[in-house]
Write a protein that holds these residues in place. Structure first.
Motif, short mmCIF file in Angstrom:
data_model
loop_
_atom_site.label_atom_id
_atom_site.label_comp_id
_atom_site.label_asym_id
_atom_site.label_seq_id
_atom_site.Cartn_x
_atom_site.Cartn_y
_atom_site.Cartn_z
N ASP A 33 -7.83 2.01 -6.98
CA ASP A 33 -9.00 2.52 -6.25
C ASP A 33 -8.75 2.67 -4.75
OD1 ASP A 33 -10.40 2.58 -8.62
OD2 ASP A 33 -11.33 0.61 -8.31
N SER A 34 -7.52 2.42 -4.30
CA SER A 34 -7.21 2.41 -2.88
C SER A 34 -6.74 3.77 -2.37
CB SER A 34 -6.12 1.38 -2.58
OG SER A 34 -6.57 0.07 -2.87
N ARG A 35 -6.99 3.98 -1.09
CA ARG A 35 -6.56 5.20 -0.40
C ARG A 35 -5.74 4.81 0.82
NH1 ARG A 35 -9.72 9.61 -1.97
NH2 ARG A 35 -9.15 10.69 -0.06
N VAL A 36 -4.54 5.37 0.93
CA VAL A 36 -3.62 5.02 2.01
C VAL A 36 -3.17 6.29 2.73
CG1 VAL A 36 -1.36 4.05 2.56
CG2 VAL A 36 -2.83 2.92 0.89
N LEU A 37 -3.12 6.22 4.05
CA LEU A 37 -2.57 7.29 4.87
C LEU A 37 -1.24 6.83 5.46
CD1 LEU A 37 -2.75 10.02 6.42
CD2 LEU A 37 -3.97 8.76 8.22
N ILE A 38 -0.18 7.60 5.25
CA ILE A 38 1.13 7.31 5.83
C ILE A 38 1.43 8.38 6.86
CG2 ILE A 38 3.59 7.03 5.37
CD1 ILE A 38 2.86 6.21 2.51
N VAL A 39 1.63 7.96 8.11
CA VAL A 39 1.89 8.90 9.19
C VAL A 39 3.39 8.93 9.47
CG1 VAL A 39 1.38 9.52 11.58
CG2 VAL A 39 -0.38 8.44 10.17
N GLY A 40 4.03 9.98 9.03
CA GLY A 40 5.48 10.11 9.14
C GLY A 40 6.11 10.07 7.76
N ALA A 41 7.04 10.98 7.50
CA ALA A 41 7.70 11.02 6.18
C ALA A 41 9.21 10.98 6.35
CB ALA A 41 7.29 12.29 5.42
N GLY A 42 9.66 10.23 7.35
CA GLY A 42 11.09 10.04 7.55
C GLY A 42 11.59 8.86 6.74
N ALA A 43 12.44 8.04 7.33
CA ALA A 43 13.04 6.93 6.59
C ALA A 43 11.98 5.94 6.11
CB ALA A 43 14.07 6.23 7.48
N LYS A 90 9.10 17.93 5.29
CA LYS A 90 9.23 16.63 4.64
C LYS A 90 7.99 16.28 3.81
CE LYS A 90 12.44 14.64 7.98
NZ LYS A 90 12.69 13.58 8.98
N ALA A 91 6.81 16.62 4.34
CA ALA A 91 5.59 16.28 3.61
C ALA A 91 5.53 16.99 2.27
CB ALA A 91 4.36 16.63 4.46
N ILE A 92 6.00 18.22 2.22
CA ILE A 92 5.99 18.98 0.96
C ILE A 92 7.04 18.45 0.00
CG2 ILE A 92 6.28 21.26 -0.06
CD1 ILE A 92 3.74 20.89 1.64
N ALA A 93 8.25 18.20 0.51
CA ALA A 93 9.31 17.66 -0.35
C ALA A 93 8.92 16.29 -0.90
CB ALA A 93 10.62 17.56 0.44
N ALA A 94 8.30 15.47 -0.05
CA ALA A 94 7.87 14.14 -0.49
C ALA A 94 6.80 14.25 -1.57
CB ALA A 94 7.34 13.34 0.70
N GLU A 95 5.84 15.13 -1.37
CA GLU A 95 4.78 15.30 -2.36
C GLU A 95 5.35 15.72 -3.71
OE1 GLU A 95 1.33 18.55 -3.24
OE2 GLU A 95 1.37 17.74 -1.20
N ARG A 96 6.27 16.67 -3.70
CA ARG A 96 6.87 17.13 -4.96
C ARG A 96 7.58 16.00 -5.69
NH1 ARG A 96 9.86 22.93 -3.66
NH2 ARG A 96 7.99 24.11 -3.08
N ARG A 97 8.39 15.25 -4.96
CA ARG A 97 9.15 14.17 -5.60
C ARG A 97 8.22 13.07 -6.11
NH1 ARG A 97 14.08 11.39 -5.08
NH2 ARG A 97 14.06 9.81 -6.73
N LEU A 98 7.22 12.72 -5.34
CA LEU A 98 6.32 11.63 -5.72
C LEU A 98 5.46 12.01 -6.92
CD1 LEU A 98 5.33 10.39 -2.17
CD2 LEU A 98 6.81 9.23 -3.81
N ARG A 99 5.08 13.27 -7.03
CA ARG A 99 4.33 13.70 -8.22
C ARG A 99 5.18 13.53 -9.48
NH1 ARG A 99 -0.39 16.35 -7.24
NH2 ARG A 99 -0.75 17.15 -5.12
N ALA A 100 6.48 13.73 -9.35
CA ALA A 100 7.37 13.54 -10.49
C ALA A 100 7.57 12.06 -10.81
CB ALA A 100 8.72 14.20 -10.21
#
Length: 349
Positions: A33-43, A90-100
């Motif tokens: 039920d949690s919502r998290v915001l991550i600012v930055g998609a580097g290391a 990075k945000a798009i690449a991260a989203e794609r990988r995390l959905r998988a």
């Protein structure tokens, strides 16, 4: 009548985590039920995002202003060589990988530079903010927003073999502004001093451990100390900074003014930390159609223009200019803001 196929293992996805007594089934439900915001998609951002998504945090939003480059692959674990070749944000690449990785988690990748406008749009309703940025100004902006809106946030930084982390809780701990005069939190960067992957992973572990404690309802287990380490010299400390809390702090004190949320403190042009790159941000957010801009530029600059659905790049002399859909421009090849604006005006008008 045939029986619907059942995907083996889905009921047990979080079973090992639920068997950890402090979390259990109830803690797992809270994570969902949690919502998290991550600012930055580097290391740090890619690592914390993957760990939280695998842990079953129900909604993860990732904001990042940059795209994947070859130098990222050494430590930024979500990305591949194909992401570099496609120049994916990075945000798009991260989203794609995390959905998988976990299709049951709602994941949102946002390609943007973080200003007050973006925080007001994407941080509202979040239960926790994770810092995975590479510059002090953005961290101070996060700090003021979190203090004003009573949202906890987790600081993280690493360079070389060194790292540090702390969770800031409004009303419970000093804020980052309180620590400015007592804790050395600036200095070298990955681009100037390098970095080894184990230092990244250590900070990720500290940040995500505190995040899971908080989100699963285990607040008494929080460290509430500033932890730092150097893996190369085999040193580590956990510093109690309670005494650093200031009643007159402009960011969390009794008469807080939240100075980093003021427009006067927002830079439109900035040199990216440790890089021969200047970012130029438009006066107000835009929503460009990249294909149209690329077609227009192609008449003037020909084959030097390359584009995808998210950005376009132009190579001129010793410069590489990258424009995003929100109107931001990265000028690679200079640290001089005036020079960067001159070449950007020459290319984009």
């Amino acid at each position: 009548m045939s029986t619907p196929l059942k995907i083996i293992g889905t009921d047990e996805r979080y079973s090992r985590q639920e068997r950890f007594a402090p979390i259990g089934a109830e803690g797992q439900r809270k994570l969902k039920d949690s919502r998290v915001l991550i600012v930055g998609a580097g290391a740090l951002g890619s690592g914390t995002a993957e760990m939280l998504v695998r842990a079953g945090v129900g909604h993860v939003t990732i904001i990042d202003r940059d795209y994947v480059e070859w130098s990222n692959l050494q430590r930024q674990q979500l990305y591949t060589e194909q992401d570099v070749q496609e120049r994916l944000p990075k945000a798009i690449a991260a989203e794609r990988r995390l959905r998988a990785v976990n299709s049951s988690v709602e994941i949102q990748g946002v390609v943007a530079d973080v200003t007050v406008y973006e925080l007001e749009q994407w941080a509202a309703g979040q239960h926790l903010i994770l810092d995975a940025t590479d510059n002090f100004d953005t961290r101070m902006l996060l700090n003021d927003y979190a203090m004003k809106h009573n949202v906890p946030w987790i600081y993280g930084a690493c360079v070389g073999s060194y790292g540090m982390s702390m969770m800031f809780e409004p009303g419970m701990t000093p804020c980052l502004h309180c620590l400015m005069d007592t804790v050395p939190i600036g200095g070298a960067t990955c681009d100037t001093a390098g970095i080894i992957p184990p230092a990244v992973q250590m900070v990720i572990a500290y940040q995500t451990a505190e995040a899971i404690k908080w989100l699963s309802g285990n607040q008494p287990a929080l460290r509430r100390k500033l932890v730092s380490f150097d893996l190369w010299t085999n040193q580590s400390t956990a510093l109690d900074v309670t005494a650093a809390r200031r009643d007159d702090c402009p960011s969390c004190g009794k008469a807080a003014t939240y100075p980093y949320l003021e427009a006067a403190n927002h830079r439109k042009t900035e040199t990216l930390c440790g890089r021969d790159t200047v970012q130029i941000r438009p006066a107000k957010p835009q929503q460009l159609i990249i294909a149209e801009v690329a077609a227009r530029l192609g008449h003037a600059w020909g084959s030097t223009v390359q584009s995808n659905d998210y950005l376009l790049a132009v190579h001129i002399d010793s410069y590489r200019l990258v424009m995003f859909k929100d109107g931001r421009i990265l000028v690679h090849g200079t640290k001089d803001p005036v020079e960067a604006r001159t070449i950007a005006d020459r290319v984009f008008g």
